[in-house]
Design a protein around this motif. Structure first.
Motif, PDB file in Angstrom:
ATOM      1  N   PHE A  62       1.062   6.990  -3.399  1.00  0.00           N
ATOM      2  CA  PHE A  62       0.126   6.780  -2.295  1.00  0.00           C
ATOM      3  C   PHE A  62      -1.126   6.053  -2.784  1.00  0.00           C
ATOM      4  N   PHE A  65      -0.546   2.318  -3.061  1.00  0.00           N
ATOM      5  CA  PHE A  65      -0.555   1.631  -1.767  1.00  0.00           C
ATOM      6  C   PHE A  65      -1.977   1.563  -1.209  1.00  0.00           C
ATOM      7  N   THR A  66      -2.695   2.661  -1.319  1.00  0.00           N
ATOM      8  CA  THR A  66      -4.059   2.700  -0.773  1.00  0.00           C
ATOM      9  C   THR A  66      -4.962   1.677  -1.468  1.00  0.00           C
ATOM     10  N   GLU A  68      -3.994  -1.129  -2.671  1.00  0.00           N
ATOM     11  CA  GLU A  68      -3.429  -2.486  -2.580  1.00  0.00           C
ATOM     12  C   GLU A  68      -3.070  -3.015  -3.962  1.00  0.00           C
ATOM     13  N   ARG A  76       7.572  -1.388  -3.410  1.00  0.00           N
ATOM     14  CA  ARG A  76       8.105  -1.658  -2.070  1.00  0.00           C
ATOM     15  C   ARG A  76       9.271  -2.638  -2.128  1.00  0.00           C
ATOM     16  N   LEU A  83       8.569   8.006   2.427  1.00  0.00           N
ATOM     17  CA  LEU A  83       8.804   8.985   3.493  1.00  0.00           C
ATOM     18  C   LEU A  83       9.992   9.873   3.144  1.00  0.00           C
TER      19      LEU A  83
ATOM     20  N   VAL B 131      11.269   2.572   8.504  1.00  0.00           N
ATOM     21  CA  VAL B 131      11.241   1.474   7.523  1.00  0.00           C
ATOM     22  C   VAL B 131      11.024   0.140   8.246  1.00  0.00           C
ATOM     23  N   LEU B 138       3.526  -4.630   7.877  1.00  0.00           N
ATOM     24  CA  LEU B 138       3.181  -5.512   6.761  1.00  0.00           C
ATOM     25  C   LEU B 138       3.108  -6.967   7.233  1.00  0.00           C
ATOM     26  N   GLY B 147      -6.658  -7.636   5.092  1.00  0.00           N
ATOM     27  CA  GLY B 147      -6.650  -7.610   3.630  1.00  0.00           C
ATOM     28  C   GLY B 147      -5.852  -6.487   2.983  1.00  0.00           C
ATOM     29  N   ARG B 148      -5.265  -5.583   3.771  1.00  0.00           N
ATOM     30  CA  ARG B 148      -4.599  -4.436   3.147  1.00  0.00           C
ATOM     31  C   ARG B 148      -3.167  -4.269   3.683  1.00  0.00           C
ATOM     32  N   PRO B 149      -2.338  -5.237   3.407  1.00  0.00           N
ATOM     33  CA  PRO B 149      -0.965  -5.184   3.948  1.00  0.00           C
ATOM     34  C   PRO B 149      -0.136  -4.015   3.407  1.00  0.00           C
ATOM     35  N   GLU B 150      -0.359  -3.643   2.130  1.00  0.00           N
ATOM     36  CA  GLU B 150       0.428  -2.531   1.571  1.00  0.00           C
ATOM     37  C   GLU B 150       0.055  -1.216   2.260  1.00  0.00           C
ATOM     38  N   MET B 151      -1.237  -1.074   2.579  1.00  0.00           N
ATOM     39  CA  MET B 151      -1.661   0.129   3.291  1.00  0.00           C
ATOM     40  C   MET B 151      -1.072   0.135   4.692  1.00  0.00           C
ATOM     41  N   ALA B 152      -1.027  -1.072   5.307  1.00  0.00           N
ATOM     42  CA  ALA B 152      -0.429  -1.177   6.644  1.00  0.00           C
ATOM     43  C   ALA B 152       1.042  -0.767   6.580  1.00  0.00           C
ATOM     44  N   TYR B 153       1.697  -1.152   5.487  1.00  0.00           N
ATOM     45  CA  TYR B 153       3.111  -0.775   5.300  1.00  0.00           C
ATOM     46  C   TYR B 153       3.239   0.754   5.264  1.00  0.00           C
ATOM     47  N   LEU B 154       2.407   1.371   4.457  1.00  0.00           N
ATOM     48  CA  LEU B 154       2.472   2.835   4.301  1.00  0.00           C
ATOM     49  C   LEU B 154       2.194   3.549   5.636  1.00  0.00           C
ATOM     50  N   LEU B 157       5.135   3.244   7.885  1.00  0.00           N
ATOM     51  CA  LEU B 157       6.241   4.094   7.423  1.00  0.00           C
ATOM     52  C   LEU B 157       6.068   5.535   7.904  1.00  0.00           C
ATOM     53  N   PHE B 158       4.824   6.008   7.881  1.00  0.00           N
ATOM     54  CA  PHE B 158       4.574   7.414   8.228  1.00  0.00           C
ATOM     55  C   PHE B 158       4.137   7.603   9.683  1.00  0.00           C
ATOM     56  N   PRO B 214      -3.576  10.249   2.364  1.00  0.00           N
ATOM     57  CA  PRO B 214      -4.834   9.509   2.491  1.00  0.00           C
ATOM     58  C   PRO B 214      -5.401   9.598   3.909  1.00  0.00           C
ATOM     59  N   GLU B 216      -7.058   7.513   5.671  1.00  0.00           N
ATOM     60  CA  GLU B 216      -6.809   6.350   6.548  1.00  0.00           C
ATOM     61  C   GLU B 216      -5.426   6.436   7.184  1.00  0.00           C
ATOM     62  N   LEU B 217      -4.474   6.901   6.400  1.00  0.00           N
ATOM     63  CA  LEU B 217      -3.119   7.055   6.925  1.00  0.00           C
ATOM     64  C   LEU B 217      -3.111   8.096   8.046  1.00  0.00           C
TER      65      LEU B 217
END
Lengths: 102, 528
Positions: A62, A65-66, A68, A76, A83, B131, B138, B147-154, B157-158, B214, B216-217
């Motif tokens: 986590f 990802f947080t 970046e 990924r 999940l 998924v 993303l 600017g935060r595509p990986e966070m958007a991915y996470l 996902l959840f 997190p 933000e998530l």
């Protein structure tokens, strides 16, 4: 027990060898990551007992990802599924004996 | 990741607005899980074997009892050696190469997840959808310059965490709720509250907090209206847009106007996110290929999953249609059973028999194939036919043979009735092949083509009725009635009533099959 992996410091170099991402972390030395069957594994080749692959903690995943981090991109694109890992973890904390909390 | 409180502790940190039902659900997570025997065995290895060699041997022994797991471990080990030219041929080799801990972890995770999939059949669909949502998020984030595509991915996902957990831990209830949902509508968030007494969103948020995800998530787990109605941060809107795109693209009924709905949805976000409509729509398609590595671990391909899902939806639609048709047929049978003043004696007797079978269908124990057959054959005889016969298809459906008869000479009839249901084998075979009802007087002008039929010739029949028995589009057999050399005027009413008796008999076959299959479904769902 799941193992934490460090995030690389700014300017760290990354090297992808096959399915393994290798980078240098400040205190921990060389760190390697790979993904098998949707699960991330980590090892520290420079350590005395670091040649064995251990399952990476979800907390570290986590954090990648947080932040970046390029680590997140590597995980990924190599098929990590946090999940699914979460579901498996809350159903049966892997690596812990039955009855104990992680 | 660990929970912020142990299982035995109270959970005071949960949101105070959590309903009692939601809190009970959150507390139940993980506490009532029965670990697969494999996991218990593997975990016990450390206690029974001190040295590594013994542990490796026990782990190998445990893994090799499961063929799928063995194959998975060997596959992972082989991938670790790819390019070296070396081959992994045994689990022991794989353990030595990958390490005891890694193989143990892979094996236990796989075993636990197999159990989850077995006890919660809906989980696979939900994980695939998650998924896809993640990869769409993303793509949208990249397209929008976020600017935060990986966070958007996470977050993508959840996004559906609550529903996933309910599908896992309230599997039976979830299926019940899911089956009762209007298939024409993908449903809106919160619609589940009437059934579960909590929303997926509230339990998802509570568990995400409990497990220290997190912040933000956690923020994106809550549904947010489009930006023009409720401005929020970009990450939240990207996640919501992606979740809604998934819902419209993969969960709506095929007849729903998807393109228009998707267009309207995307348009409500483009300005705020600073992304073009085309980019968003492309992200849906690109997500399908980008999801491949993650879905690969579940042995799923998007194309295969979509085809399978469409097949299931088509079966549900067919089932619903046949249920409606069958109910209409049953209503018709009930009406047919009601006495009419202008009935002839034969028609009145037959009508009473139809009515009796209609009543019997409501009694699961009394309504059997034997009872329905006997009633039908007797009813045909009381309607004026001298002989009546039930014929059934052979297992390969190539022949229809006499099985049970009634009336004088019925034993010969049972023995002599063998028909190949093919047009090439005569008019009787042609009628059965076409599943066509026949009421024919062979001596009449219209019946002249039947005079050449070998079976009818052998049976020396003049007035004949043949009613095919069709179940799930298969020719199960037929009813055959004849009147020897005597004429018989089968009125239209009499024909309809005989067909009604046939309808009951087919329903009895359907009920018998369902009981044998253990499906427990209502008989009306299959007998159209």
């Amino acid at each position: 027990m799941p193992t934490d992996f460090p995030l690389p410091p700014a300017g760290a170099e990354f090297e992808v060898r096959g399915n393994v991402l290798r980078y240098s972390a400040a205190r921990e030395g060389i760190c390697e990551l790979r993904v098998d069957e949707g699960i991330a594994f980590v090892r520290f080749p420079g350590r005395q007992d670091g040649s064995q692959w251990q399952d990476a903690s979800q907390h570290s995943v986590f954090a990648a990802f947080t932040a970046e981090s390029p680590i997140a991109t590597f995980l990924r694109t190599h098929g990590i599924d946090p999940l699914r890992q979460f579901l498996t973890g809350i159903s049966a904390p892997i690596g812990s004996p039955p009855g104990s909390s992680e | 990741m660990t929970a912020t409180s142990s299982a035995s502790d109270a959970v005071p940190t949960l949101t105070p607005r959590l309903s009692p039902e939601a809190e009970a659900f959150v507390r139940s997570i993980g506490s009532a899980t029965d670990l697969p025997a494999f996991v218990r065995n593997v975990r016990a290895i450390a206690n029974v074997a001190a040295d590594l060699d013994a542990r490796v041997a026990l782990l190998e022994q445990a893994i090799t009892t499961d063929v799928a797991l063995t194959s998975k471990v060997l596959r992972v080990a082989s991938s670790a050696l790819s390019g070296t030219g070396a081959a992994i041929t045994s689990v022991k080799q794989a353990i030595m190469l990958l390490g005891y801990d890694r193989v143990q972890h892979l094996a236990t995770a796989s075993s636990v997840f197999n159990q989850i999939e077995e006890t919660a059949p809906a989980i696979k669909d939900l994980l695939v959808l998650s998924v896809l949502t993640a990869n769409q998020s993303l793509g949208i984030a990249v397209g929008a310059g976020y600017g935060r595509p990986e966070m958007a991915y996470l977050c993508g996902l959840f996004r559906n965490l609550g529903e996933v957990l309910v599908a896992c831990y309230r599997a039976r209830q979830y299926l019940e709720w899911s089956d009762a949902r209007d298939p024409a509508s993908p449903g809106a968030d919160g619609a589940e509250e009437a059934f579960f007494h909590f929303t997926f969103e509230e339990v998802g948020i509570a568990l995400a907090r409990q497990w220290g995800m997190p912040s933000e998530l956690i923020g994106t787990l809550r549904r947010v209206p489009p930006p023009d109605q409720a401005p929020s941060d970009r990450l939240h809107h990207i996640t919501q847009l992606s979740a809604d795109l998934t819902r419209l693209s993969y969960c709506a009924a095929p007849e729903a106007p998807r393109a228009e709905a998707v267009g309207t949805l995307v348009d409500s976000y483009t300005e705020m996110l600073g992304v073009e409509r085309k980019t968003v729509l492309e992200s849906v398609l690109i997500a399908r290929s980008d999801a491949a590595p993650t879905l690969g671990a579940m042995s799923v391909t998007v194309a295969g999953w979509m085809a399978e899902r469409e097949e299931r939806a088509a079966a549900v639609r067919l089932e619903a249609q046949s249920g409606e048709l069958a109910q209409a047929a049953l209503d018709q049978l009930t009406m047919l059973g009601e006495a009419k003043g202008d009935d002839s004696a034969a028609e009145a007797g037959l009508r009473a028999a139809v009515s009796a079978l209609t009543a019997q269908r409501k009694d699961a124990t009394a309504f059997t194939i034997g009872a329905a057959t006997a009633a039908t054959l007797e009813a045909a005889r009381s309607a004026g036919y001298r002989r009546a016969l039930l014929a059934l298809s052979t297992e390969d459906f190539k022949l229809v043979r006499g099985r049970m008869g009634a009336g004088p000479g019925s034993e010969d009839l049972v023995r002599g009735f063998i028909v190949r249901p093919m047009a090439a084998c005569g008019p009787l075979g042609a009628a059965l092949e076409a599943r066509m009802d026949l009421f024919v007087d062979v001596a009449s002008n219209e019946g002249r083509s039947f005079r050449r039929d070998r079976v009818l010739k052998d049976l020396q029949a003049r007035c004949v009725a043949v009613l095919p028995l069709v179940l799930e589009n298969r020719l199960m057999g037929c009813l055959y009635f004849d009147n020897g050399s005597d004429p018989l005027d089968a009125s239209q009413t009499l024909r309809e009533l005989l067909c009604a008796m046939r309808g009951h008999l087919v329903a009895a076959f359907a009920r018998h099959r369902q009981a044998a299959d253990g499906t427990g479904q209502q008989d009306v769902r299959r007998t159209a």
